[in-house]
Design a protein around this motif. Structure first.
Motif, PDB file in Angstrom:
ATOM      1  N   CYS A   1      54.552  66.960  73.021  1.00 36.82           N
ATOM      2  CA  CYS A   1      55.173  67.381  71.923  1.00 36.82           C
ATOM      3  C   CYS A   1      55.659  69.045  71.589  1.00 36.82           C
ATOM      4  O   CYS A   1      56.908  69.404  71.485  1.00 36.82           O
ATOM      5  CB  CYS A   1      54.666  67.128  70.490  1.00 36.82           C
ATOM      6  SG  CYS A   1      54.080  65.397  70.606  1.00 36.82           S
ATOM      7  N   PRO A   2      54.652  70.158  72.144  1.00 39.50           N
ATOM      8  CA  PRO A   2      54.876  71.417  72.176  1.00 39.50           C
ATOM      9  C   PRO A   2      56.180  71.885  72.808  1.00 39.50           C
ATOM     10  O   PRO A   2      56.613  72.742  72.623  1.00 39.50           O
ATOM     11  CB  PRO A   2      53.640  72.192  72.511  1.00 39.50           C
ATOM     12  CG  PRO A   2      52.915  71.216  72.062  1.00 39.50           C
ATOM     13  CD  PRO A   2      53.287  69.826  72.270  1.00 39.50           C
ATOM     14  N   ALA A   3      56.509  70.938  73.870  1.00 40.51           N
ATOM     15  CA  ALA A   3      57.472  71.344  74.755  1.00 40.51           C
ATOM     16  C   ALA A   3      59.184  71.168  74.114  1.00 40.51           C
ATOM     17  O   ALA A   3      59.807  72.212  74.415  1.00 40.51           O
ATOM     18  CB  ALA A   3      57.810  70.305  75.818  1.00 40.51           C
ATOM     19  N   SER A   4      59.150  70.589  72.846  1.00 41.90           N
ATOM     20  CA  SER A   4      60.212  70.447  72.203  1.00 41.90           C
ATOM     21  C   SER A   4      60.563  71.466  71.173  1.00 41.90           C
ATOM     22  O   SER A   4      61.838  71.599  70.510  1.00 41.90           O
ATOM     23  CB  SER A   4      60.459  68.978  71.496  1.00 41.90           C
ATOM     24  OG  SER A   4      60.288  68.006  72.263  1.00 41.90           O
ATOM     25  N   TYR A   5      59.571  72.323  70.877  1.00 44.54           N
ATOM     26  CA  TYR A   5      59.488  73.280  69.747  1.00 44.54           C
ATOM     27  C   TYR A   5      59.731  74.842  70.112  1.00 44.54           C
ATOM     28  O   TYR A   5      58.754  75.028  70.680  1.00 44.54           O
ATOM     29  CB  TYR A   5      58.572  73.066  68.766  1.00 44.54           C
ATOM     30  CG  TYR A   5      58.731  71.432  68.105  1.00 44.54           C
ATOM     31  CD1 TYR A   5      59.518  71.570  67.015  1.00 44.54           C
ATOM     32  CD2 TYR A   5      58.182  70.396  68.723  1.00 44.54           C
ATOM     33  CE1 TYR A   5      59.738  70.091  66.327  1.00 44.54           C
ATOM     34  CE2 TYR A   5      58.259  69.381  68.091  1.00 44.54           C
ATOM     35  CZ  TYR A   5      59.149  69.071  66.865  1.00 44.54           C
ATOM     36  OH  TYR A   5      59.474  67.960  66.249  1.00 44.54           O
ATOM     37  N   ASP A   6      60.838  75.282  70.020  1.00 44.57           N
ATOM     38  CA  ASP A   6      61.075  76.677  70.116  1.00 44.57           C
ATOM     39  C   ASP A   6      60.266  77.419  69.219  1.00 44.57           C
ATOM     40  O   ASP A   6      60.529  77.271  67.976  1.00 44.57           O
ATOM     41  CB  ASP A   6      62.393  76.849  70.267  1.00 44.57           C
ATOM     42  CG  ASP A   6      62.644  78.397  70.634  1.00 44.57           C
ATOM     43  OD1 ASP A   6      61.953  79.404  70.762  1.00 44.57           O
ATOM     44  OD2 ASP A   6      63.820  78.741  70.816  1.00 44.57           O
ATOM     45  N   LEU A   7      59.344  78.446  69.553  1.00 46.21           N
ATOM     46  CA  LEU A   7      58.962  79.156  68.298  1.00 46.21           C
ATOM     47  C   LEU A   7      59.020  80.712  68.447  1.00 46.21           C
ATOM     48  O   LEU A   7      58.787  81.406  67.781  1.00 46.21           O
ATOM     49  CB  LEU A   7      57.225  79.064  68.660  1.00 46.21           C
ATOM     50  CG  LEU A   7      56.466  77.774  68.882  1.00 46.21           C
ATOM     51  CD1 LEU A   7      54.999  78.186  69.070  1.00 46.21           C
ATOM     52  CD2 LEU A   7      56.851  77.047  67.611  1.00 46.21           C
ATOM     53  N   GLY A   8      60.342  80.924  69.216  1.00 48.19           N
ATOM     54  CA  GLY A   8      60.892  82.441  69.191  1.00 48.19           C
ATOM     55  C   GLY A   8      60.220  83.231  70.206  1.00 48.19           C
ATOM     56  O   GLY A   8      60.327  84.377  70.088  1.00 48.19           O
ATOM     57  N   GLU A   9      59.386  82.592  71.071  1.00 50.25           N
ATOM     58  CA  GLU A   9      58.669  83.334  71.830  1.00 50.25           C
ATOM     59  C   GLU A   9      59.595  83.741  73.183  1.00 50.25           C
ATOM     60  O   GLU A   9      60.757  83.200  73.305  1.00 50.25           O
ATOM     61  CB  GLU A   9      57.632  82.285  72.589  1.00 50.25           C
ATOM     62  CG  GLU A   9      58.126  81.330  73.720  1.00 50.25           C
ATOM     63  CD  GLU A   9      58.342  80.078  72.929  1.00 50.25           C
ATOM     64  OE1 GLU A   9      58.619  79.842  71.757  1.00 50.25           O
ATOM     65  OE2 GLU A   9      58.119  78.779  73.704  1.00 50.25           O
ATOM     66  N   ALA A  10      59.056  84.728  73.881  1.00 52.28           N
ATOM     67  CA  ALA A  10      59.652  85.418  74.938  1.00 52.28           C
ATOM     68  C   ALA A  10      59.186  84.801  76.161  1.00 52.28           C
ATOM     69  O   ALA A  10      60.043  84.784  77.243  1.00 52.28           O
ATOM     70  CB  ALA A  10      59.537  87.019  74.892  1.00 52.28           C
TER      71      ALA A  10
END
Lengths: 230, 115
Positions: free
Chosen positions: A128-137
């Motif tokens: 699941c974490p693959a689908s969520y952009d957290l604003g990371e660089a």
């Protein structure tokens, strides 16, 4: 039966998360803080790797902080705080991944411009974490020698969405008959050309390369931001 | 499983779009799901039925259109569809291809509405 009609929509299902992530990314760029999202399955050694990373950065005088996601408990945040860097726990209470909204909520009163790096330890989950952009660089996928060399082939979306792969627990490689070449090949099958590092968080091997990578990537990111705004 | 979050996203976006189109009811939602979107269609269908209960979308059909993985091959100078997601190599010349042109989609393409 009444007639129906088709209307085009073309809206991303993750639109809300993506918009929040874009706003976070702009905020991070404005503050000059380089954000790294660590993803892996449970038990890969994310927390130990991050604890070592924070400790080494703090020792070098680098200003850093961490957000750590877990379903329950604040064990990891307390463990990470031993490094001397501020660490905050995000409990997702059942949710299997972090979302941009949670990151925004948990930044709280942290002065972002006083930080060089912010690390986000995602919930242990390779799906699941693959689908969520957290604003990371930078997105870093961890894989331990105890997991099997073909893990990237089983979770291609996650490894494909990451920028860097880190193979952890290298001190156990021999005991596990870990096949380095096969692991590298599997990573490159799903993400051609991806940078791969090998570390032992316990013994410290490979940490210098990781520190160099972090500083190089942050410097390149700064140059891009400066050139982009010039 | 993040499919419940995704289903809730579908309900929000489709409801807004359907109201804007003055729909009386939503008959079907057509989704585009890329091979690399990280979505399990079975789980999404299950969550969709739960998430639409008591909403404007209750009773509607979920239609999932699979979008294949298409990459750019720098050797053949063309886009090429990959047969799976485990090997990012051009099926023609075996060159590693990392540049994705299609396959990450996760979007509502259209709605079937009444009247």
């Amino acid at each position: 039966m009444s007639q129906t009609r088709i209307v085009e929509v073309r809206a991303g299902i993750l639109k809300k998360n993506d918009e929040l992530a874009r706003a976070l990314r702009a905020r991070f760029e404005e503050a000059g803080v380089y954000v790294v999202n660590l993803v892996s399955s449970p038990g890969t050694g994310k927390t130990q790797f991050l604890e070592r990373t924070l400790t080494e950065l703090v020792a070098r005088g680098v200003r850093t902080a961490a957000l750590v996601g877990d379903l329950e408990t604040d064990h990891d945040a307390r463990r990470l705080a031993r490094s001397g860097a501020p660490a905050r726990q995000i409990n997702t209470h059942g949710r299997c991944h972090l979302e941009a909204e949670m990151i925004g909520d948990f930044l709280g009163e942290w002065e972002l411009s006083a930080l060089d790096f912010l690390f986000i330890e995602n919930v242990g989950n390779l799906v699941c974490p693959a689908s969520y952009d957290l604003g990371e660089a930078l997105r870093v996928a961890l894989l331990s020698v105890t997991e099997g060399e073909d893990k990237p082939l089983k979770y291609p979306t996650m490894f494909n969405s990451a920028d860097v792969a880190v193979i952890t627990k290298m001190d156990l490689a021999e005991a596990c008959d870990f096949d380095r070449a096969a692991a590298h090949a599997a990573i490159h099958d799903v993400r051609p050309g991806m940078t791969i590092l090998e570390v032992s968080s316990k013994r410290g091997s490979g940490m210098d390369d990781w520190m160099t990578l972090l500083h190089d990537r942050r410097a390149a990111w700064h140059r891009r931001a400066r050139d982009g705004s010039a | 499983m993040h499919e419940l979050s995704l289903a809730q996203g579908i309900v929000e976006q489709a409801t807004a779009a359907a109201r804007e189109a003055n729909a009386e009811r939503v008959v079907a939602v057509q989704l585009k799901v890329g091979r690399l979107a990280g979505v399990e269609p079975g789980a999404l269908r299950f969550c969709y039925d739960a998430a639409t209960q008591g909403t404007f979308l209750e009773g509607s059909r979920l239609e999932i259109v699979d979008v294949p993985l298409v990459v750019w091959c720098a050797h053949c100078l063309t886009t090429v569809e990959l047969p799976g997601v485990q090997s990012f190599r051009c099926p023609t010349c075996a060159t590693p291809c990392g540049e994705i042109r299609q396959g990450r989609e996760l979007e509502i393409a259209s709605l079937e509405i009444a009247p």
